[in-house]
Design a protein around this motif. Structure first.
Motif, PDB file in Angstrom:
ATOM      1  N   ASN A 178       0.791  -1.229   0.000  1.00  0.00           N
ATOM      2  CA  ASN A 178       0.000   0.000   0.000  1.00  0.00           C
ATOM      3  C   ASN A 178       0.823   1.279   0.000  1.00  0.00           C
ATOM      4  N   HIS A 179       2.134   1.161  -0.244  1.00  0.00           N
ATOM      5  CA  HIS A 179       2.940   2.360  -0.402  1.00  0.00           C
ATOM      6  C   HIS A 179       2.389   3.108  -1.614  1.00  0.00           C
ATOM      7  N   PRO A 180       2.629   4.386  -1.751  1.00  0.00           N
ATOM      8  CA  PRO A 180       1.981   5.161  -2.819  1.00  0.00           C
ATOM      9  C   PRO A 180       2.054   4.529  -4.212  1.00  0.00           C
ATOM     10  N   ARG A 181       3.184   3.972  -4.591  1.00  0.00           N
ATOM     11  CA  ARG A 181       3.292   3.366  -5.921  1.00  0.00           C
ATOM     12  C   ARG A 181       2.303   2.215  -6.076  1.00  0.00           C
ATOM     13  N   GLU A 182       2.220   1.351  -5.048  1.00  0.00           N
ATOM     14  CA  GLU A 182       1.290   0.224  -5.113  1.00  0.00           C
ATOM     15  C   GLU A 182      -0.160   0.697  -4.999  1.00  0.00           C
ATOM     16  N   ALA A 183      -0.383   1.735  -4.180  1.00  0.00           N
ATOM     17  CA  ALA A 183      -1.736   2.283  -4.048  1.00  0.00           C
ATOM     18  C   ALA A 183      -2.238   2.804  -5.391  1.00  0.00           C
ATOM     19  N   ALA A 184      -1.366   3.485  -6.133  1.00  0.00           N
ATOM     20  CA  ALA A 184      -1.754   3.988  -7.459  1.00  0.00           C
ATOM     21  C   ALA A 184      -2.148   2.836  -8.379  1.00  0.00           C
ATOM     22  N   LYS A 185      -1.405   1.733  -8.297  1.00  0.00           N
ATOM     23  CA  LYS A 185      -1.734   0.560  -9.125  1.00  0.00           C
ATOM     24  C   LYS A 185      -3.073  -0.042  -8.709  1.00  0.00           C
ATOM     25  N   LYS A 186      -3.341  -0.070  -7.403  1.00  0.00           N
ATOM     26  CA  LYS A 186      -4.615  -0.616  -6.924  1.00  0.00           C
ATOM     27  C   LYS A 186      -5.794   0.251  -7.366  1.00  0.00           C
ATOM     28  N   THR A 236       2.431  10.223  14.437  1.00  0.00           N
ATOM     29  CA  THR A 236       2.036  11.487  13.824  1.00  0.00           C
ATOM     30  C   THR A 236       1.677  11.215  12.373  1.00  0.00           C
ATOM     31  N   GLU A 237       0.851  12.065  11.839  1.00  0.00           N
ATOM     32  CA  GLU A 237       0.457  11.901  10.440  1.00  0.00           C
ATOM     33  C   GLU A 237       0.844  13.126   9.642  1.00  0.00           C
ATOM     34  N   LYS A 238       1.119  12.878   8.362  1.00  0.00           N
ATOM     35  CA  LYS A 238       1.506  13.964   7.468  1.00  0.00           C
ATOM     36  C   LYS A 238       0.853  13.732   6.109  1.00  0.00           C
ATOM     37  N   GLN A 239       0.187  14.766   5.606  1.00  0.00           N
ATOM     38  CA  GLN A 239      -0.361  14.677   4.253  1.00  0.00           C
ATOM     39  C   GLN A 239       0.801  14.722   3.278  1.00  0.00           C
ATOM     40  N   ILE A 240       0.900  13.702   2.441  1.00  0.00           N
ATOM     41  CA  ILE A 240       2.027  13.625   1.510  1.00  0.00           C
ATOM     42  C   ILE A 240       1.617  13.930   0.072  1.00  0.00           C
ATOM     43  N   TYR A 241       0.318  13.917  -0.211  1.00  0.00           N
ATOM     44  CA  TYR A 241      -0.139  14.234  -1.568  1.00  0.00           C
ATOM     45  C   TYR A 241      -1.604  14.651  -1.515  1.00  0.00           C
ATOM     46  N   LYS A 242      -1.956  15.607  -2.360  1.00  0.00           N
ATOM     47  CA  LYS A 242      -3.359  15.979  -2.573  1.00  0.00           C
ATOM     48  C   LYS A 242      -3.477  16.510  -3.984  1.00  0.00           C
ATOM     49  N   GLY A 243      -4.311  15.849  -4.796  1.00  0.00           N
ATOM     50  CA  GLY A 243      -4.488  16.285  -6.171  1.00  0.00           C
ATOM     51  C   GLY A 243      -5.173  15.226  -7.015  1.00  0.00           C
ATOM     52  N   PRO A 244      -5.222  15.444  -8.332  1.00  0.00           N
ATOM     53  CA  PRO A 244      -5.917  14.506  -9.231  1.00  0.00           C
ATOM     54  C   PRO A 244      -5.180  13.175  -9.356  1.00  0.00           C
ATOM     55  N   PHE A 245      -5.947  12.126  -9.660  1.00  0.00           N
ATOM     56  CA  PHE A 245      -5.364  10.784  -9.710  1.00  0.00           C
ATOM     57  C   PHE A 245      -4.239  10.623 -10.722  1.00  0.00           C
ATOM     58  N   PRO A 246      -4.387  11.064 -11.963  1.00  0.00           N
ATOM     59  CA  PRO A 246      -3.261  10.819 -12.889  1.00  0.00           C
ATOM     60  C   PRO A 246      -1.949  11.401 -12.368  1.00  0.00           C
ATOM     61  N   ASP A 247      -2.023  12.569 -11.732  1.00  0.00           N
ATOM     62  CA  ASP A 247      -0.816  13.173 -11.174  1.00  0.00           C
ATOM     63  C   ASP A 247      -0.308  12.378  -9.971  1.00  0.00           C
ATOM     64  N   PHE A 248      -1.229  11.805  -9.188  1.00  0.00           N
ATOM     65  CA  PHE A 248      -0.824  10.970  -8.048  1.00  0.00           C
ATOM     66  C   PHE A 248      -0.021   9.766  -8.524  1.00  0.00           C
ATOM     67  N   ALA A 249      -0.502   9.122  -9.574  1.00  0.00           N
ATOM     68  CA  ALA A 249       0.200   7.940 -10.100  1.00  0.00           C
ATOM     69  C   ALA A 249       1.608   8.324 -10.547  1.00  0.00           C
ATOM     70  N   GLN A 250       1.739   9.464 -11.181  1.00  0.00           N
ATOM     71  CA  GLN A 250       3.054   9.946 -11.622  1.00  0.00           C
ATOM     72  C   GLN A 250       3.937  10.281 -10.418  1.00  0.00           C
ATOM     73  N   TRP A 251       3.387  11.011  -9.459  1.00  0.00           N
ATOM     74  CA  TRP A 251       4.122  11.397  -8.252  1.00  0.00           C
ATOM     75  C   TRP A 251       4.580  10.148  -7.477  1.00  0.00           C
ATOM     76  N   ALA A 252       3.704   9.166  -7.378  1.00  0.00           N
ATOM     77  CA  ALA A 252       3.985   7.960  -6.594  1.00  0.00           C
ATOM     78  C   ALA A 252       5.206   7.191  -7.122  1.00  0.00           C
ATOM     79  N   GLU A 253       5.451   7.294  -8.413  1.00  0.00           N
ATOM     80  CA  GLU A 253       6.603   6.604  -8.993  1.00  0.00           C
ATOM     81  C   GLU A 253       7.911   7.114  -8.419  1.00  0.00           C
ATOM     82  N   THR A 254       7.913   8.330  -7.939  1.00  0.00           N
ATOM     83  CA  THR A 254       9.172   8.917  -7.421  1.00  0.00           C
ATOM     84  C   THR A 254       9.207   8.974  -5.902  1.00  0.00           C
TER      85      THR A 254
END
Length: 135
Positions: free
Chosen positions: A24-32, A115-133
């Motif tokens: 469920n790390h961002p890269r895998e979350a984007a794939k899911k 503690t929690e931190k927001q690491i991303y907020k935005g549209p899905f296609p950009d999330f998938a791109q961001w998650a790769e890095t």
């Protein structure tokens, strides 16, 4: 990899929560999320329903065990590494993602803290791109 996470699907028809144990790390979350989009086709995003999309998410990502299932809201879990909120904007005809990561630390006086931190907020296609890095 073990990374307990909740995915929350929100729209006018309600709010639905799904718990996932692994990958469920961002890269895998984007794939899911992408797998759920593919599973929900031929419905278009304009036909979005959070209940149907959460069901498609489970169907697209279910393995043999209890690794993914409906659950309670993220604040009711004490073991999460991440939580993702997936919403649909009918005005923009897009899915939007908010990603939050939990960090655990130990303090001599207070003991273990999370503690929690927001690491991303935005549209899905950009999330998938961001998650790769994202590490």
């Amino acid at each position: 990899m073990y990374a307990p996470t909740t995915y929350t699907f929100k729209y006018v028809d309600g709010t639905f929560h799904v718990y996932s144990t692994y990958d469920n790390h961002p890269r895998e979350a984007a794939k899911k999320i992408e797998a759920a989009i593919q599973k929900s086709l031929p419905l278009s995003l304009s036909d979005f329903s959070s209940s149907q999309f959460s069901a498609a998410f489970i169907a697209a990502n279910k393995n043999d065990g209890l690794d993914i299932q409906n659950t309670k809201p993220p604040k009711r879990h004490n073991n999460l590494d991440y939580y993702y909120t997936i919403t649909y904007s009918s005005h923009k005809n897009k899915l939007f993602i908010t990603a939050v990561e939990f960090f655990k630390s130990y303090d001599e006086e207070k003991g273990f803290r999370k503690t929690e931190k927001q690491i991303y907020k935005g549209p899905f296609p950009d999330f998938a791109q961001w998650a790769e890095t994202y590490y």
